[in-house]
Design a protein around this motif. Sequence first.
Motif, mmCIF file in Angstrom:
data_model
loop_
_atom_site.group_PDB
_atom_site.id
_atom_site.type_symbol
_atom_site.label_atom_id
_atom_site.label_comp_id
_atom_site.label_asym_id
_atom_site.label_seq_id
_atom_site.Cartn_x
_atom_site.Cartn_y
_atom_site.Cartn_z
ATOM 1 N N LEU A 195 0.891 -1.085 -0.152
ATOM 2 C CA LEU A 195 -0.083 0.019 -0.094
ATOM 3 C C LEU A 195 0.896 1.287 -0.080
ATOM 4 O O LEU A 195 0.385 2.483 -0.550
ATOM 5 C CB LEU A 195 -0.908 -0.157 1.227
ATOM 6 N N LEU A 196 2.200 1.117 0.698
ATOM 7 C CA LEU A 196 2.962 2.456 0.344
ATOM 8 C C LEU A 196 3.885 2.255 -0.883
ATOM 9 O O LEU A 196 4.199 3.405 -1.325
ATOM 10 C CB LEU A 196 3.944 2.444 1.681
ATOM 11 N N GLU A 197 3.879 1.380 -1.646
ATOM 12 C CA GLU A 197 4.526 1.149 -2.666
ATOM 13 C C GLU A 197 4.086 0.198 -3.778
ATOM 14 O O GLU A 197 4.489 -1.012 -4.067
ATOM 15 C CB GLU A 197 6.200 0.646 -2.571
ATOM 16 N N PRO A 198 3.171 0.800 -4.433
ATOM 17 C CA PRO A 198 2.375 -0.193 -5.429
ATOM 18 C C PRO A 198 2.647 0.332 -6.744
ATOM 19 O O PRO A 198 2.048 -0.062 -7.896
ATOM 20 C CB PRO A 198 0.765 0.372 -5.315
ATOM 21 N N SER A 199 3.891 1.070 -7.095
ATOM 22 C CA SER A 199 4.038 1.299 -8.566
ATOM 23 C C SER A 199 4.484 0.355 -9.571
ATOM 24 O O SER A 199 4.233 0.404 -10.732
ATOM 25 C CB SER A 199 5.431 2.345 -8.455
ATOM 26 N N ALA A 200 4.758 -1.131 -9.057
ATOM 27 C CA ALA A 200 4.883 -2.061 -10.070
ATOM 28 C C ALA A 200 3.720 -2.720 -10.617
ATOM 29 O O ALA A 200 3.927 -3.617 -11.428
ATOM 30 C CB ALA A 200 5.886 -3.241 -9.608
ATOM 31 N N GLY A 201 2.590 -2.217 -10.121
ATOM 32 C CA GLY A 201 1.371 -3.142 -10.440
ATOM 33 C C GLY A 201 1.233 -3.228 -12.091
ATOM 34 O O GLY A 201 1.010 -4.333 -12.295
ATOM 35 N N ASP A 202 1.251 -2.001 -12.787
ATOM 36 C CA ASP A 202 1.145 -2.380 -14.098
ATOM 37 C C ASP A 202 1.923 -3.260 -14.906
ATOM 38 O O ASP A 202 1.642 -4.112 -15.611
ATOM 39 C CB ASP A 202 1.176 -0.882 -14.736
ATOM 40 N N ALA A 203 3.315 -3.188 -14.377
ATOM 41 C CA ALA A 203 4.199 -4.045 -14.944
ATOM 42 C C ALA A 203 3.922 -5.516 -14.746
ATOM 43 O O ALA A 203 4.146 -6.558 -15.452
ATOM 44 C CB ALA A 203 5.532 -3.658 -14.763
ATOM 45 N N LEU A 204 3.443 -5.628 -13.510
ATOM 46 C CA LEU A 204 3.249 -7.041 -12.919
ATOM 47 C C LEU A 204 1.868 -7.641 -13.445
ATOM 48 O O LEU A 204 2.057 -8.831 -13.815
ATOM 49 C CB LEU A 204 2.994 -7.060 -11.517
ATOM 50 N N ALA A 205 1.083 -6.805 -13.963
ATOM 51 C CA ALA A 205 -0.230 -7.219 -14.754
ATOM 52 C C ALA A 205 0.231 -7.670 -16.188
ATOM 53 O O ALA A 205 -0.056 -8.847 -16.567
ATOM 54 C CB ALA A 205 -1.102 -6.064 -14.947
ATOM 55 N N GLU A 206 1.101 -7.026 -16.512
ATOM 56 C CA GLU A 206 1.784 -7.342 -18.120
ATOM 57 C C GLU A 206 2.671 -8.513 -17.913
ATOM 58 O O GLU A 206 2.409 -9.459 -19.065
ATOM 59 C CB GLU A 206 2.736 -6.404 -18.483
ATOM 60 N N ALA A 207 3.330 -8.823 -16.894
ATOM 61 C CA ALA A 207 3.957 -10.243 -16.521
ATOM 62 C C ALA A 207 2.871 -11.396 -16.510
ATOM 63 O O ALA A 207 3.124 -12.437 -17.121
ATOM 64 C CB ALA A 207 4.797 -10.216 -15.568
ATOM 65 N N ALA A 208 1.915 -11.113 -15.665
ATOM 66 C CA ALA A 208 0.805 -12.212 -15.646
ATOM 67 C C ALA A 208 0.157 -12.554 -16.976
ATOM 68 O O ALA A 208 -0.094 -13.613 -17.052
ATOM 69 C CB ALA A 208 -0.350 -11.696 -14.584
ATOM 70 N N ASP A 209 -0.032 -11.543 -17.732
ATOM 71 C CA ASP A 209 -0.630 -11.709 -18.946
ATOM 72 C C ASP A 209 0.269 -12.452 -19.890
ATOM 73 O O ASP A 209 -0.102 -12.960 -20.932
ATOM 74 C CB ASP A 209 -1.111 -10.353 -19.757
ATOM 75 N N ALA A 210 1.576 -12.361 -19.702
ATOM 76 C CA ALA A 210 2.418 -12.933 -20.734
ATOM 77 C C ALA A 210 2.674 -14.443 -20.354
ATOM 78 O O ALA A 210 3.405 -14.968 -20.572
ATOM 79 C CB ALA A 210 4.099 -12.121 -20.536
ATOM 80 N N GLY A 211 2.177 -14.899 -19.166
ATOM 81 C CA GLY A 211 2.293 -16.214 -18.541
ATOM 82 C C GLY A 211 3.094 -16.235 -17.320
ATOM 83 O O GLY A 211 3.392 -17.604 -17.179
ATOM 84 N N CYS A 212 3.447 -15.371 -16.861
ATOM 85 C CA CYS A 212 4.457 -15.513 -15.644
ATOM 86 C C CYS A 212 3.611 -15.807 -14.397
ATOM 87 O O CYS A 212 2.422 -15.190 -14.224
ATOM 88 C CB CYS A 212 5.123 -14.188 -15.578
ATOM 89 N N ARG A 213 4.161 -16.268 -13.486
ATOM 90 C CA ARG A 213 3.496 -16.424 -12.205
ATOM 91 C C ARG A 213 4.238 -14.930 -11.418
ATOM 92 O O ARG A 213 5.202 -14.892 -11.545
ATOM 93 C CB ARG A 213 4.219 -17.580 -11.115
ATOM 94 N N VAL A 214 3.264 -14.317 -10.665
ATOM 95 C CA VAL A 214 3.473 -13.182 -10.119
ATOM 96 C C VAL A 214 3.319 -13.386 -8.414
ATOM 97 O O VAL A 214 2.365 -13.691 -7.986
ATOM 98 C CB VAL A 214 2.919 -11.959 -10.230
ATOM 99 N N ILE A 215 4.597 -13.129 -7.819
ATOM 100 C CA ILE A 215 4.400 -13.282 -6.414
ATOM 101 C C ILE A 215 4.801 -11.871 -5.783
ATOM 102 O O ILE A 215 5.870 -11.262 -6.190
ATOM 103 C CB ILE A 215 5.733 -14.207 -5.885
ATOM 104 N N VAL A 216 4.107 -11.538 -4.789
ATOM 105 C CA VAL A 216 4.033 -10.254 -4.078
ATOM 106 C C VAL A 216 4.922 -10.339 -2.928
ATOM 107 O O VAL A 216 4.709 -11.477 -1.979
ATOM 108 C CB VAL A 216 2.858 -9.677 -3.741
#
Length: 326
Positions: free
Chosen positions: A208-229
Amino acid sequence: MRDGATDGAARVGIGLAAVGRPAYINAGRARDFNGERDVHALRHRTWLVLDAAYEAGIRYVDVARSYGGAEEFLAAWLSDRGTRRPPEAEDVEIGSKWGYRYVGDWRMDAAVHEVKDHSLAAFTEQVTQSKGLLGQRLSVYHVHSATLDTGVMHDRLVHRALAGLRADGVRVGISTSGPRQCDTIRRALEIVVDGELLFTSVQSTWNLLEPSAGDALAEAADAGCRVIVKEAVANGRLTASDPHPHRELQTLADRVGVPLDRLATAAALAQPWAWRVLSGAANPEQVLSNVAASGLRLDAGTLDEALSYADKPEDYWTARSHRAWA
């Protein structure tokens, strides 16, 4: 394509960064650890955390070569758990990381606790160590805190070696840190070896204090990557362990009627691209509070308000870099 969406507690993973070594940057460690930080005490604490996580439904464990004894503690727990309850723990998936070396020598006052090295020689040494401890249980191997300035994202010899690991059945990925996480993630999505995307797991800081990677992480998921927070509770800043919790977010958590860590973890779980959200719990009670977030559904207004308190990425990472190892 999004990989393997799951519900409930299974979407929470457990990371051993906080319990595998005596010193770390998380808030509240003096209270959480009660001064017990020798190897035996931390092994015992790690086993308690792992037992609580497994019983709560967690099946993904995150470790790293630089997390002190984390890989060793996990390997011993797997063996012991199999002796105590033979059918259990066979379904645990393990992800580890290479690229940092622990040099703190179990000293709280060490001048340096870890050293970064993304060279081919470091990979070759550390993957052998990880495999020696975890064997066939190792299923994911990340470049630890990959950034554009270390050269690892452009090192074709390292990429070829990682592709060899992939050919052995281990998923290859990156973990990211710093204000340029988005750039690193997007660079990872460009790297293809033998006609296949090399990095298919991305572990990044999002909270909640650092969500700036969200758009790129959505792109990674759409490319078939597992995304781990990772760092969903911002190294303890979004927990009761912080003596000076974020005022507005604490007020919001009070209004929702949940502990701050649960609000923060639920916000991460609400992201549709998140495959797993790691708990960095230091004790079983923290494990259970984090897992309870899987049952908390935040409405859009609450989530938007929570995200409105985010720091600027540069400010967040500058503050993080100044946190003392304690």
